[in-house]
Design an enzyme around this catalytic site. Structure first.
Site, PDB file in Angstrom:
ATOM      1  N   CYS A  94       7.488  -3.248  -6.144  1.00  0.00           N
ATOM      2  CA  CYS A  94       7.107  -4.271  -6.312  1.00  0.00           C
ATOM      3  C   CYS A  94       5.986  -4.968  -6.795  1.00  0.00           C
ATOM      4  CB  CYS A  94       7.557  -5.842  -5.092  1.00  0.00           C
ATOM      5  SG  CYS A  94       7.844  -7.090  -5.241  1.00  0.00           S
ATOM      6  N   HIS A 172      13.145  -4.748  -5.032  1.00  0.00           N
ATOM      7  CA  HIS A 172      12.749  -4.089  -3.536  1.00  0.00           C
ATOM      8  C   HIS A 172      14.045  -3.162  -2.569  1.00  0.00           C
ATOM      9  CE1 HIS A 172       9.460  -6.597  -2.307  1.00  0.00           C
ATOM     10  NE2 HIS A 172       9.568  -6.848  -3.445  1.00  0.00           N
ATOM     11  N   GLU A 174      14.200  -1.677  -0.081  1.00  0.00           N
ATOM     12  CA  GLU A 174      14.484  -1.399   1.135  1.00  0.00           C
ATOM     13  C   GLU A 174      14.288  -3.139   1.846  1.00  0.00           C
ATOM     14  OE1 GLU A 174       9.994  -3.326   0.095  1.00  0.00           O
ATOM     15  OE2 GLU A 174      11.934  -2.447  -0.931  1.00  0.00           O
TER      16      GLU A 174
END
Length: 226
Positions: A94, A172, A174
């Protein structure tokens, strides 16, 4: 193998204690890959490390724009250029995706098309990869040596590679459903159009390819071809 996490942002204060901070999200995502980690909270003014302080590097997301005037951004860009020149492994997520592009000669700006929030399906290296997104900024002009390896209709430059050692993605991997739900509750309403947030809420339980992307990131960090 030691991986340096260049932390460029934090989970919202309202979510502290409920969710992991941005550095910890990566420790969880990559925790079974055999790495040792060191976190450098550059967003908080921590000194920028030397490029050889770690074997590989990862740059996190951030609420800040790569083009904003913050004292830590120019030295971070200088480190990115050193890492690139030395051929060291580097992954950007990002904001990390964006700041790497900017440091290497590209352009980042607020996208005229608005926000991308929640589960999106990206075509990355020929595969459909569903991952969560949370961004308004985009890379809008490529650095000279960037290769486009992923995109959507909304995000033209969603994944980039540089040489054999730098791999960056706009989404993302994560972020699980809990993070998107938390961001919607604390940063979404009043900032992001409600229809986008409602669509993201409706897909919170939909499957994601987080493990597949974690494996790809780990391979790059271990020195396999980006």
């Amino acid at each position: 193998m030691k991986i340096g996490i260049l932390q460029c942002g934090h989970i919202p204060d309202a979510l502290r204690g409920e969710l992991e901070d941005y550095d910890q999200l990566f420790l969880t995502l990559l925790g079974d890959k055999g790495f040792e980690f060191e976190v450098f909270p550059v967003v908080d003014g921590a000194p920028i490390p030397a490029p050889d302080a770690c074997d590989g590097w990862l740059i996190t997301g951030s609420r800040h724009g790569a083009y904003e005037d913050h004292a830590w951004i120019p030295p971070l860009e200088a480190l990115i250029r050193q890492i690139h020149a030395e051929g060291r492994p580097l992954v950007g997520i990002c904001f990390g995706h964006q700041i790497i592009a900017q440091a290497l000669g590209g352009k980042v700006e607020k996208f005229a098309g608005g926000w991308s929030v929640g589960r999106q399906v990206y075509t990355i290296e020929g595969e459909d990869i569903p991952l969560n997104a949370w961004h308004q900024d985009q890379v809008t002009e490529l650095p000279a040596d960037a290769r486009v390896i992923g995109s959507t209709d909304f995000c033209k430059y969603a994944a980039l590679a540089y040489g054999d050692h730098i791999y960056t993605v706009q989404p993302h991997p994560e972020f699980g459903a809990d993070v998107i739900d938390g961001l919607i509750r604390t940063r979404g309403r009043g900032n992001v159009p409600d229809p986008l947030l409602d669509a993201a809420v409706a897909q919170l339980d939909a499957p994601l390819a987080r493990t597949k992307m974690a494996d790809r990131m780990a391979a790059v960090l271990k020195g396999e071809k980006a």
